[in-house]
Design a protein around this motif. Structure first.
Motif, PDB file in Angstrom:
ATOM      1  N   VAL A  82       0.835  -1.200   0.000  1.00  0.00           N
ATOM      2  CA  VAL A  82       0.000   0.000   0.000  1.00  0.00           C
ATOM      3  C   VAL A  82       0.871   1.251   0.000  1.00  0.00           C
ATOM      4  CG1 VAL A  82      -1.600   1.356   1.404  1.00  0.00           C
ATOM      5  CG2 VAL A  82      -2.033  -1.075   1.020  1.00  0.00           C
ATOM      6  N   ALA A  83       1.887   1.275   0.848  1.00  0.00           N
ATOM      7  CA  ALA A  83       2.750   2.456   0.941  1.00  0.00           C
ATOM      8  C   ALA A  83       3.452   2.746  -0.378  1.00  0.00           C
ATOM      9  CB  ALA A  83       3.785   2.257   2.043  1.00  0.00           C
ATOM     10  N   ARG A  84       3.835   1.707  -1.087  1.00  0.00           N
ATOM     11  CA  ARG A  84       4.571   1.896  -2.335  1.00  0.00           C
ATOM     12  C   ARG A  84       3.672   2.259  -3.515  1.00  0.00           C
ATOM     13  NH1 ARG A  84       8.931  -3.169  -2.269  1.00  0.00           N
ATOM     14  NH2 ARG A  84      10.295  -2.334  -0.633  1.00  0.00           N
ATOM     15  N   THR A  85       2.368   2.086  -3.380  1.00  0.00           N
ATOM     16  CA  THR A  85       1.474   2.304  -4.522  1.00  0.00           C
ATOM     17  C   THR A  85       0.417   3.369  -4.285  1.00  0.00           C
ATOM     18  OG1 THR A  85      -0.059   0.565  -3.778  1.00  0.00           O
ATOM     19  CG2 THR A  85       1.749  -0.116  -5.241  1.00  0.00           C
ATOM     20  N   ALA A  86       0.385   3.989  -3.111  1.00  0.00           N
ATOM     21  CA  ALA A  86      -0.716   4.892  -2.756  1.00  0.00           C
ATOM     22  C   ALA A  86      -0.793   6.124  -3.644  1.00  0.00           C
ATOM     23  CB  ALA A  86      -0.609   5.309  -1.290  1.00  0.00           C
ATOM     24  N   HIS A  87       0.247   6.408  -4.415  1.00  0.00           N
ATOM     25  CA  HIS A  87       0.236   7.566  -5.317  1.00  0.00           C
ATOM     26  C   HIS A  87      -0.408   7.258  -6.662  1.00  0.00           C
ATOM     27  CE1 HIS A  87       3.761   5.162  -6.306  1.00  0.00           C
ATOM     28  NE2 HIS A  87       3.770   5.730  -7.509  1.00  0.00           N
ATOM     29  N   ARG A  88      -0.803   6.011  -6.913  1.00  0.00           N
ATOM     30  CA  ARG A  88      -1.306   5.592  -8.220  1.00  0.00           C
ATOM     31  C   ARG A  88      -2.832   5.683  -8.304  1.00  0.00           C
ATOM     32  NH1 ARG A  88       2.133  -0.065  -8.708  1.00  0.00           N
ATOM     33  NH2 ARG A  88       4.238   0.851  -8.488  1.00  0.00           N
ATOM     34  N   ASP A  89      -3.360   6.902  -8.241  1.00  0.00           N
ATOM     35  CA  ASP A  89      -4.808   7.117  -8.341  1.00  0.00           C
ATOM     36  C   ASP A  89      -5.552   6.187  -7.383  1.00  0.00           C
ATOM     37  OD1 ASP A  89      -7.213   8.145  -9.147  1.00  0.00           O
ATOM     38  OD2 ASP A  89      -7.241   7.148 -11.097  1.00  0.00           O
TER      39      ASP A  89
END
Length: 472
Positions: free
Chosen positions: A348-355
């Motif tokens: 989650v932390a690594r992908t939370a910027h992906r819309d």
């Protein structure tokens, strides 16, 4: 970057908030308990009543997979755990002389500590993290949606429901992504139902096992317990496991079938200790003169539960994803829970910027979980079914079950088989690959052929002796 709202301050929630901040996001964490884990470990472990986290006082195993997340992504947390007394143990140290190392052996290390040690280290790091606000004593009471917030719904799914925040008794909070780390008792299904969402897809398997645990401390001057015998023993109707932890503490656990007539007797400390001493690991550790620190802590009714927020029509909700027990609660026999929670929190932390409010994000998170977490959930289900059936029927193992038991026993003598077993145990390699290796299969076959009368699970008392031990 994203603003992440985290529901629940257990291991999964603490890690999700901290990892998100370390990735450049901001985070707010909401926890119903009014207090945070501190560094007075024994006070918090034995004296803190935590009805929503009944597993907090049970033994925890931090496998190599969990250790790797801490070591690689949260090295300060890892260092703090060691400072607080956690200990490392390499699986290949079972042998008098460790076999020559191979690539990947560095991942086969158990971190021995109580759950409170990990929680304390995470909480310490969170207090110093500028991108995180932790709201203790402020439980989430509801979810807010895009329509409630006046946000236009994407054309890709005009009938879908997008979560945009949470509510508490203190008010409402907006975020780009809501992380459900509230566990299997967190009430997320009820909250989603109140929004009009389709229900999550839940897969549940009962284990039929009951656990009885008691905590002890080794005497002054004894920093480590015995390396042998192996710390887990399972007979035809009962089993015993020893869990070394931090600061000379260890737990002894007995497990039986939930329908076993002797189950209630094991709550008596005297009966528990007699029964524990009838197994080699229990006797070896208790013979050191350890001091009991607790009564007998019982737990039962555990299940393996998989909960997905995506069904055949797609995501049942967007803007909200689960981590930890909210997505996969696994029975503790294999000790996988913390590792799987940390994997999900890191993802989650690594992908939370992906819309993060989109259908695509929700679907991608689900697909990742099915690919990465579900195989280990399925492995747990199969393992528990075998134990439950054996305890219920008290039958010996035959066929494939006999071969699996032989693999485990062979590993205690053969370093190469132990390495394969350890790679599975620490979630470094799936069993269907590690155990299918021709060399491993050949080694186990030779070991079994040399023992034509091999019968597993003959360690410990027979049923007549067990009945006497538990008779009060």
């Amino acid at each position: 970057m994203a603003h992440v709202l985290v529901i629940g301050g257990g291991v999964g929630g603490l890690a999700a908030a901290l990892l998100a901040a370390r990735q450049g996001h901001t985070a707010e964490l909401f926890e119903r308990d009014t207090r945070a884990p501190g560094t007075a470990l024994d006070r918090d472990f034995f004296g803190w009543r935590r009805p929503t986290v009944p597993q907090a006082v049970q033994p925890h195993a931090l496998l190599g997979a969990a250790r790797n997340v801490l070591r690689d992504d949260l090295p300060d947390v890892y260092a703090e755990m060691l400072r607080l007394g956690a200990r490392e143990r390499h699986e290949l140290d079972w042998f008098e002389v460790r076999p020559p190392g191979l690539p990947g052996d560095e991942d086969l290390v158990m971190l021995q500590a109580r759950r409170i040690v990990l929680e304390s280290a995470l909480a310490t790091a969170l207090r110093a993290e500028p991108g995180v606000v932790v709201r203790y004593g402020e439980p989430v009471t509801g979810l807010t949606t895009a329509s409630q917030a006046g946000v236009e719904r994407a054309e890709e799914d005009p009938d879908g429901i997008r979560v945009t925040g949470v509510t508490t008794e203190a008010g409402g909070y907006r975020g780009d992504l809501v992380v459900d780390a509230g566990g299997r008792r967190g009430g997320i299904e009820r909250r989603l139902g109140a929004l009009g969402c389709r229900p999550p897809v839940v897969e549940r398997h009962r284990t039929g096992l009951a656990y009885f645990c008691r905590w002890y401390r080794l005497p002054e001057g004894t920093d480590e317990g015995p390396r042998r015998p192996w710390a887990v023993t399972g007979g035809a109707f009962a089993g015993c496991a020893v869990f070394p932890a931090d600061n000379r503490l260890f737990a002894v656990t007995l497990f039986v079938h939930t329908a076993d007539t002797t189950r209630s007797a094991l709550r008596d400390p005297a009966v528990f200790e007699r029964a524990a001493r009838s197994f080699p690991p229990g006797e070896a550790w208790l013979a050191l003169g350890a001091e009991p620190l607790s009564g007998v802590l019982a737990t039962a009714g555990l299940d393996n539960r998989w909960s997905a927020l995506v069904d055949e029509r797609g995501p049942v909700v967007t803007g909200l994803v689960p981590v930890g027990d909210s997505i996969t609660h696994t029975n503790p026999t294999l000790g996988q829970g913390t590792s799987l929670a940390l994997w999900a929190a890191r993802r989650v932390a690594r992908t939370a910027h992906r819309d993060p409010g989109s259908d695509r994000y929700a679907a991608d998170h689900h697909e990742w979980a099915v690919r990465t977490l579900k195989p280990w959930f399925d492995f747990q289900v199969v393992a528990d079914a075998a134990i439950g059936e054996r305890f219920a029927t008290r039958a010996g193992r035959t066929g494939t079950a006999l071969e699996v038991a032989a693999l485990f026993d062979c590993a205690l003598e053969d370093p190469e088989v132990m390495r394969a077993r350890a790679r599975v145990r620490h979630l470094a390699e799936p069993p269907e690959r590690a155990y299918a290796d021709p060399e491993i299969r050949a080694r186990v076959a030779r070991w079994l052929a040399a023992r034509p009368d091999y019968a597993p699970n003959e360690v410990g008392p027979d049923r007549e002796e067990w009945e006497k031990l538990t008779a009060g």
